[in-house]
Design an enzyme around this catalytic site. Structure first.
Site, PDB file in Angstrom:
ATOM      1  N   ASP A   1     -34.709 -53.467  71.260  1.00 25.08           N
ATOM      2  CA  ASP A   1     -33.571 -52.484  71.770  1.00 25.08           C
ATOM      3  C   ASP A   1     -33.435 -51.597  72.734  1.00 25.08           C
ATOM      4  OD1 ASP A   1     -34.401 -52.537  68.863  1.00 25.08           O
ATOM      5  OD2 ASP A   1     -34.176 -50.070  68.966  1.00 25.08           O
ATOM      6  N   ASN A   2     -34.958 -52.051  73.046  1.00 22.00           N
ATOM      7  CA  ASN A   2     -35.555 -50.869  74.185  1.00 22.00           C
ATOM      8  C   ASN A   2     -36.039 -51.127  75.122  1.00 22.00           C
ATOM      9  OD1 ASN A   2     -35.607 -48.517  71.899  1.00 22.00           O
ATOM     10  ND2 ASN A   2     -37.422 -48.761  71.374  1.00 22.00           N
TER      11      ASN A   2
ATOM     12  N   ASP B   1     -36.154 -44.336  76.406  1.00 19.89           N
ATOM     13  CA  ASP B   1     -36.214 -44.092  75.188  1.00 19.89           C
ATOM     14  C   ASP B   1     -37.746 -44.009  74.435  1.00 19.89           C
ATOM     15  OD1 ASP B   1     -35.460 -43.689  72.834  1.00 19.89           O
ATOM     16  OD2 ASP B   1     -34.427 -45.486  72.434  1.00 19.89           O
TER      17      ASP B   1
ATOM     18  N   GLY C   1     -28.011 -38.091  64.162  1.00 19.69           N
ATOM     19  CA  GLY C   1     -27.601 -37.987  65.537  1.00 19.69           C
ATOM     20  C   GLY C   1     -27.487 -37.414  65.958  1.00 19.69           C
TER      21      GLY C   1
ATOM     22  N   GLY D   1     -26.839 -45.269  68.129  1.00 13.82           N
ATOM     23  CA  GLY D   1     -26.956 -44.604  66.498  1.00 13.82           C
ATOM     24  C   GLY D   1     -26.838 -42.549  66.856  1.00 13.82           C
ATOM     25  N   ARG D   2     -27.170 -42.677  68.152  1.00 12.24           N
ATOM     26  CA  ARG D   2     -27.472 -41.086  68.662  1.00 12.24           C
ATOM     27  C   ARG D   2     -27.578 -40.917  70.045  1.00 12.24           C
ATOM     28  NH1 ARG D   2     -33.285 -38.721  67.947  1.00 12.24           N
ATOM     29  NH2 ARG D   2     -34.943 -40.447  68.656  1.00 12.24           N
TER      30      ARG D   2
ATOM     31  N   GLY E   1     -27.690 -50.373  67.139  1.00 12.59           N
ATOM     32  CA  GLY E   1     -27.034 -49.827  68.149  1.00 12.59           C
ATOM     33  C   GLY E   1     -26.786 -48.516  68.463  1.00 12.59           C
TER      34      GLY E   1
END
Length: 469
Positions: free
Chosen positions: A263-264, A273, A129, A95-96, A93
């Site tokens: 997730d990217n 990202d 983070g 995270g930062r 998820g």
């Protein structure tokens, strides 16, 4: 009430709030020791009506994350799962980072302002983070180079140095810290759908599909596509078209993303990202960007395979709403769409007018062979032969002789050498910042890359990008 530094072109629209109860968690930004603006993308800000912000207000919104007027009242860390190097991970998820704001741009498109390095969230796991300043500088360079080469990419909107010392295993430490804001059409990932499949939430999945079709519209599926009116099937066709074009754009740019996990993967087909990316020093399909990619899963030549595989995972997730057959039919379009996109984009970068898929495919193959034999750096190769220039030999020369050059009037094409972004130059730009706090080379490079982008012009987009490009 309108902010005094915002123009009438600022149109907030936090549409994500309708999905937020199950899509995201409200979070607070980190309280950084300082906020020193290092990069503000006023070209991108102008498209949102935000270019009029003074530096103090810019730092307040994009370093302290005070809400923009009429926008999200609190940042939202998005929830998602994902395959990471083909291993499913439900423990990820934002995270930062988080979604900070949504704004309609001058063309009426919904745009996200999201962060990287803005502090811990419920999904940070053992991470701090934070983002290193070097990582932020690298993302500026990657996004500017990709945009100049016609790749559908997020834009680096803001970088603010935050005054913390960070420790990293892959950088000399302690190292400087930053918070980055990126601009993109969406932060909805394939992994967002995977999470909803995992928790078997069909109602939320249907809402997410509807959100994507409404906010990121694409063309209808082909007339003979089965179940073409079903929303999940329509979305699948849109994503396949966009991902095929994205894969082609990577190959034509000579770019290696490095971490093409689900997730990217943005359902708008935008690349984002940027971590261990590289541009090719020579045409080598086995070249990898990530030092930890020991099996070469995301090597340069395997990127189309990776994006196709990721589309397959979206199809699996959408089985929660639709039958397999029409989703598979959409997935099977990836290969032909990819070949069309490579040919279309290759001719664009080479500066010649397309001659049809069969001839264009032969030209691409001849170019690749010529680059391999000469061990040519792709940027140099394309620049040398742009518009039929140079002295092509062998099969490449024979193939290129059949093409008519598009007119090149921009003075960039008369430069002694092309712009490129090999790792040595990236490190030199960072060294100037790290040693002497000299930002001149970075800003000069950004201007040079934008000049190159103006020379290339707008790439020929796939139909699925018409509403997004």
């Amino acid at each position: 009430m309108q902010h005094p530094d915002l123009s009438g072109d600022y149109h907030p629209e936090p549409a994500i709030l309708a999905l937020a109860p199950w899509l995201a968690s409200p979070v607070e930004a980190a309280d950084f020791p300082e906020t020193r603006i290092r990069f503000r993308n006023d070209r991108a800000a102008a498209s949102l009506g935000l270019a009029g912000l003074g530096d103090a207000e810019w730092a307040a919104h994009f370093g302290r994350f005070q809400p923009l007027p009429g926008n999200l009242p609190q940042p939202l860390a998005l929830k998602y799962h994902g395959h990471q190097f083909r291993v499913y991970n439900p423990e990820i998820g934002d995270g930062r980072g988080f979604l900070f704001a949504q704004v309609r741009d001058g063309r009426g498109r919904l745009m996200d302002l999201g962060t990287k390095g803005s502090g811990t969230t419920p999904y940070s796991r053992a991470g701090d983070g934070r983002l290193t300043l070097k990582g932020a500088v690298r993302e500026i360079l990657a996004t500017e180079m990709l945009e100049a080469l016609g790749v559908n990419t997020s834009k680096t909107f803001s970088v603010i140095e935050t005054g913390e010392n960070l420790w990293r295993n892959d950088e000399p430490s302690p190292t400087r810290s930053a918070v980055l804001v990126r601009l993109s059409h969406s932060h909805i990932r394939i992994g967002t759908f995977q999470r909803l499949l995992a928790i078997e939430d069909a109602e939320a999945m249907a809402s997410l599909v509807d959100y994507c079709l409404t906010q990121f519209p694409g063309p209808p599926p082909p007339a003979d596509a089965p179940a073409r009116e079903e929303p999940a099937v329509r979305l699948m066709h849109n994503v396949v078209e966009r991902m095929a074009d994205l894969a082609a754009s990577y190959m034509v740019a000579g770019f290696v993303h490095g971490v093409l996990n689900t997730d990217n993967m943005n359902v708008t087909g935008e690349s984002f990202d940027y971590g261990p990316w590289r541009w090719l020093p020579e045409w080598e399909p086995g070249f990898t960007a990530a030092y930890f990619d020991h099996a070469g899963l995301y090597a340069f030549g395997r990127q189309p395979e990776a994006l196709h595989w990721n589309c397959g995972q979206l199809a699996v997730a959408l089985r929660l709403l639709a039958d397999s057959a029409p989703l598979i039919a959409a997935l099977e379009r990836f290969g032909p769409l990819y070949m069309e996109a490579v040919s279309r984009r290759w001719c664009w970068r080479l500066g010649v007018e397309p001659q049809g898929l069969e001839a264009d495919t032969q030209l691409v193959a001849a170019c690749e062979q010529a680059m391999r034999e000469a061990r040519a750096q792709p940027d140099v190769f394309f620049f040398a032969h742009r518009g039929g220039r140079g002295d092509p030999q062998g099969e490449f020369g024979a193939a290129l002789a059949n093409y008519r050059a598009a007119p090149d009037t921009h003075p960039y094409w008369q430069d002694e050498r092309p712009q490129s972004l090999l790792i040595e130059e990236v490190e030199a730009i960072w060294d100037a910042i790290d040693r002497d706090d000299d930002w001149g080379p970075l800003h000069a490079k950004v201007e040079a890359l934008r000049r190159m982008g103006a020379a290339h012009g707008t790439p020929p987009a796939a139909a699925g990008h018409a509403a997004l490009a």
